[in-house]
Design an enzyme around this catalytic site. Structure first.
Site: not given
Length: 166
Positions: A82-84, A120-121, A135
């Site tokens: 649901l993130c644009h 969010m980004e 990693d």
């Protein structure tokens, strides 16, 4: 099913029937928005020293993590439901050693001119940079800990500016 107490206005990603949906932001003004997030990777002092000396079996640990964070910010809408998708105008990922931790502090700054924010980004950039650091260095130490990923600040948009407590 959603309870009667939960309204669409309280949970913007649920419709009236309680189904997940992508919020319509077409009515919002296009403004400049910026977000800064941070996190850290804690490790043994000896692991930090080996990375700083370039002794990781996988090569350029920091450069690879920085690029991974940038790439992740650009792919956030593919990773977070649901993130644009947003036209990002800036993504900067910095990774600095912190001997007191010991480990690395990661910070991401993301900027756009759009109808919705880039929190969010920025958080995704930090998260993936931290995962990539892990990693790249896991051959040196498997007990490293990703810690304290959070939003530091955001500017722009209807909800205004935000600044996290120190």
């Amino acid at each position: 099913m959603t309870s009667p107490e939960i309204s669409e206005s309280r949970l913007s990603h649920l419709d009236a029937a309680g189904q997940a949906n992508m919020v319509d932001v077409s009515h919002k003004a296009v403004t400049t928005r910026e977000a800064i997030a941070e996190g850290s990777l804690k490790m043994a002092a000896s692991t930090l020293e080996q990375i700083e000396q370039g002794n990781s079996p996988k090569g350029d640990v920091l450069g690879t993590a920085r690029i991974a964070g940038i790439m992740a910010a650009k792919q956030t809408s593919a990773l977070i439901p649901l993130c644009h998708p947003l036209p990002l105008s800036k993504v900067k990922v910095s990774i600095e050693p912190d001997r007191a931790l010991p480990g690395y502090r990661i910070q991401a700054t993301v900027k756009t001119k759009a109808e919705t924010g880039v929190e969010m980004e920025a958080l995704t950039a930090v998260s993936v940079a931290a995962l990539t650091l892990y990693d790249m260095a896991k051959a040196l130490e498997k007990s490293m800990e990703i810690q304290s990923i959070r939003l530091l600040q955001k500017t722009g948009g209807k909800s205004g500016d935000y600044q996290a407590s120190p």
